[in-house]
Design a protein around this motif. Sequence first.
Motif, PDB file in Angstrom:
ATOM      1  N   GLU A   1      -7.735  -8.068 -14.047  1.00 55.22           N
ATOM      2  CA  GLU A   1      -8.754  -9.115 -13.921  1.00 55.22           C
ATOM      3  C   GLU A   1     -10.100  -8.520 -13.533  1.00 55.22           C
ATOM      4  O   GLU A   1     -11.149  -8.944 -14.040  1.00 55.22           O
ATOM      5  CB  GLU A   1      -8.316 -10.145 -12.883  1.00 55.22           C
ATOM      6  CG  GLU A   1      -7.165 -11.025 -13.330  1.00 55.22           C
ATOM      7  CD  GLU A   1      -6.710 -11.985 -12.242  1.00 55.22           C
ATOM      8  OE1 GLU A   1      -7.325 -11.986 -11.149  1.00 55.22           O
ATOM      9  OE2 GLU A   1      -5.737 -12.732 -12.483  1.00 55.22           O
ATOM     10  N   TYR A   2     -10.078  -7.546 -12.631  1.00 60.07           N
ATOM     11  CA  TYR A   2     -11.324  -6.909 -12.206  1.00 60.07           C
ATOM     12  C   TYR A   2     -11.993  -6.216 -13.391  1.00 60.07           C
ATOM     13  O   TYR A   2     -13.215  -6.338 -13.591  1.00 60.07           O
ATOM     14  CB  TYR A   2     -11.052  -5.907 -11.085  1.00 60.07           C
ATOM     15  CG  TYR A   2     -12.295  -5.480 -10.346  1.00 60.07           C
ATOM     16  CD1 TYR A   2     -12.628  -6.062  -9.126  1.00 60.07           C
ATOM     17  CD2 TYR A   2     -13.139  -4.504 -10.857  1.00 60.07           C
ATOM     18  CE1 TYR A   2     -13.780  -5.687  -8.441  1.00 60.07           C
ATOM     19  CE2 TYR A   2     -14.280  -4.122 -10.193  1.00 60.07           C
ATOM     20  CZ  TYR A   2     -14.608  -4.719  -8.984  1.00 60.07           C
ATOM     21  OH  TYR A   2     -15.760  -4.339  -8.323  1.00 60.07           O
ATOM     22  N   LEU A   3     -11.220  -5.469 -14.159  1.00 66.29           N
ATOM     23  CA  LEU A   3     -11.776  -4.800 -15.335  1.00 66.29           C
ATOM     24  C   LEU A   3     -12.428  -5.806 -16.277  1.00 66.29           C
ATOM     25  O   LEU A   3     -13.524  -5.557 -16.810  1.00 66.29           O
ATOM     26  CB  LEU A   3     -10.677  -4.032 -16.069  1.00 66.29           C
ATOM     27  CG  LEU A   3     -10.274  -2.681 -15.496  1.00 66.29           C
ATOM     28  CD1 LEU A   3      -8.966  -2.200 -16.128  1.00 66.29           C
ATOM     29  CD2 LEU A   3     -11.379  -1.649 -15.715  1.00 66.29           C
ATOM     30  N   LYS A   4     -11.779  -6.938 -16.478  1.00 63.15           N
ATOM     31  CA  LYS A   4     -12.294  -7.943 -17.401  1.00 63.15           C
ATOM     32  C   LYS A   4     -13.510  -8.673 -16.836  1.00 63.15           C
ATOM     33  O   LYS A   4     -14.546  -8.792 -17.506  1.00 63.15           O
ATOM     34  CB  LYS A   4     -11.191  -8.948 -17.731  1.00 63.15           C
ATOM     35  CG  LYS A   4     -11.626 -10.050 -18.690  1.00 63.15           C
ATOM     36  CD  LYS A   4     -10.474 -11.007 -18.961  1.00 63.15           C
ATOM     37  CE  LYS A   4     -10.916 -12.148 -19.882  1.00 63.15           C
ATOM     38  NZ  LYS A   4      -9.786 -13.095 -20.145  1.00 63.15           N
ATOM     39  N   GLU A   5     -13.386  -9.181 -15.618  1.00 68.22           N
ATOM     40  CA  GLU A   5     -14.417 -10.058 -15.067  1.00 68.22           C
ATOM     41  C   GLU A   5     -15.615  -9.311 -14.502  1.00 68.22           C
ATOM     42  O   GLU A   5     -16.742  -9.802 -14.560  1.00 68.22           O
ATOM     43  CB  GLU A   5     -13.793 -10.946 -13.988  1.00 68.22           C
ATOM     44  CG  GLU A   5     -12.734 -11.888 -14.557  1.00 68.22           C
ATOM     45  CD  GLU A   5     -11.969 -12.625 -13.477  1.00 68.22           C
ATOM     46  OE1 GLU A   5     -12.349 -12.512 -12.285  1.00 68.22           O
ATOM     47  OE2 GLU A   5     -10.979 -13.310 -13.819  1.00 68.22           O
ATOM     48  N   ARG A   6     -15.394  -8.124 -13.957  1.00 71.08           N
ATOM     49  CA  ARG A   6     -16.498  -7.376 -13.352  1.00 71.08           C
ATOM     50  C   ARG A   6     -17.117  -6.377 -14.327  1.00 71.08           C
ATOM     51  O   ARG A   6     -18.298  -6.067 -14.249  1.00 71.08           O
ATOM     52  CB  ARG A   6     -16.014  -6.644 -12.103  1.00 71.08           C
ATOM     53  CG  ARG A   6     -15.358  -7.558 -11.080  1.00 71.08           C
ATOM     54  CD  ARG A   6     -16.292  -8.045 -10.004  1.00 71.08           C
ATOM     55  NE  ARG A   6     -17.592  -8.516 -10.419  1.00 71.08           N
ATOM     56  CZ  ARG A   6     -17.868  -9.789 -10.720  1.00 71.08           C
ATOM     57  NH1 ARG A   6     -16.918 -10.709 -10.706  1.00 71.08           N
ATOM     58  NH2 ARG A   6     -19.088 -10.141 -11.052  1.00 71.08           N
ATOM     59  N   HIS A   7     -16.286  -5.812 -15.212  1.00 73.52           N
ATOM     60  CA  HIS A   7     -16.777  -4.764 -16.114  1.00 73.52           C
ATOM     61  C   HIS A   7     -16.798  -5.183 -17.579  1.00 73.52           C
ATOM     62  O   HIS A   7     -17.303  -4.440 -18.430  1.00 73.52           O
ATOM     63  CB  HIS A   7     -15.927  -3.497 -15.977  1.00 73.52           C
ATOM     64  CG  HIS A   7     -15.985  -2.860 -14.623  1.00 73.52           C
ATOM     65  ND1 HIS A   7     -17.141  -2.741 -13.900  1.00 73.52           N
ATOM     66  CD2 HIS A   7     -15.005  -2.297 -13.862  1.00 73.52           C
ATOM     67  CE1 HIS A   7     -16.885  -2.135 -12.750  1.00 73.52           C
ATOM     68  NE2 HIS A   7     -15.602  -1.867 -12.700  1.00 73.52           N
ATOM     69  N   GLY A   8     -16.235  -6.341 -17.903  1.00 76.54           N
ATOM     70  CA  GLY A   8     -16.200  -6.787 -19.285  1.00 76.54           C
ATOM     71  C   GLY A   8     -15.268  -5.970 -20.159  1.00 76.54           C
ATOM     72  O   GLY A   8     -15.475  -5.868 -21.366  1.00 76.54           O
ATOM     73  N   ILE A   9     -14.223  -5.412 -19.550  1.00 71.84           N
ATOM     74  CA  ILE A   9     -13.282  -4.561 -20.270  1.00 71.84           C
ATOM     75  C   ILE A   9     -11.910  -5.227 -20.283  1.00 71.84           C
ATOM     76  O   ILE A   9     -11.365  -5.549 -19.223  1.00 71.84           O
ATOM     77  CB  ILE A   9     -13.177  -3.170 -19.615  1.00 71.84           C
ATOM     78  CG1 ILE A   9     -14.542  -2.456 -19.664  1.00 71.84           C
ATOM     79  CG2 ILE A   9     -12.116  -2.326 -20.293  1.00 71.84           C
ATOM     80  CD1 ILE A   9     -14.573  -1.163 -18.877  1.00 71.84           C
TER      81      ILE A   9
END
Length: 220
Positions: A41-49
Amino acid sequence: MQKIIMFVMLNFISALGFSQGIKIIDKPITYDSTRVRLSLEYLKERHGIVQKTPTIQPKIIVLHWTAAKTFSSTFNAFNSAKLPNGDRKDIAKVSSLNTSSQYLIDRDGTIYRLMPDNYLARHVIGLNYCAIGVENVGSADFPLTDAQLKANEELVRYLAKKYKIEYLIGHYEYTKFKGTSLWKETNPDYQTGKNDPGVDFMQKVRANVKDLNLKGAPAK
């Protein structure tokens, strides 16, 4: 999710074979299904990955100090997958993923690996997706030791040989990447002030690994 956790364990075990020439003690923090989910979730929501596993491609080594005076207190703080309720309100507002780092170096220079070094740890805003974190037990009023200096040099050399590391920075320098292609934080206003691991310590580490030609933070 069970497959992802098994993949984490296999990566951790396989990392043992790369430690020749440097003594690294493996002491894993909890990397359970909750931490995997929150990391993705962090990769997706914070980094767009968007990824299926919480892996990173290391390009940066970030040196820190813990602001705590013992290894055990730092390890215990990192061990939970989620930030404790009411803790770190400045960063909890964007994610409940607990802070951590891939490595933790004790006062006597002992190097501990807390997770596979190509797995996400939450330690530096905007750069977690490509950064390996190295925490050192100490603070501004509890200065890092000569043994830690030597251990950081050895660890930087080890990681630079293992990965295509381009940058070596202190945590206090991370905001200098804002505006570059490496910066991936979806909220432009999200940042915290840092001064670790101290300018003097960083200068000494950089002098000792000058031959590696690692870049520092971009000039502002």
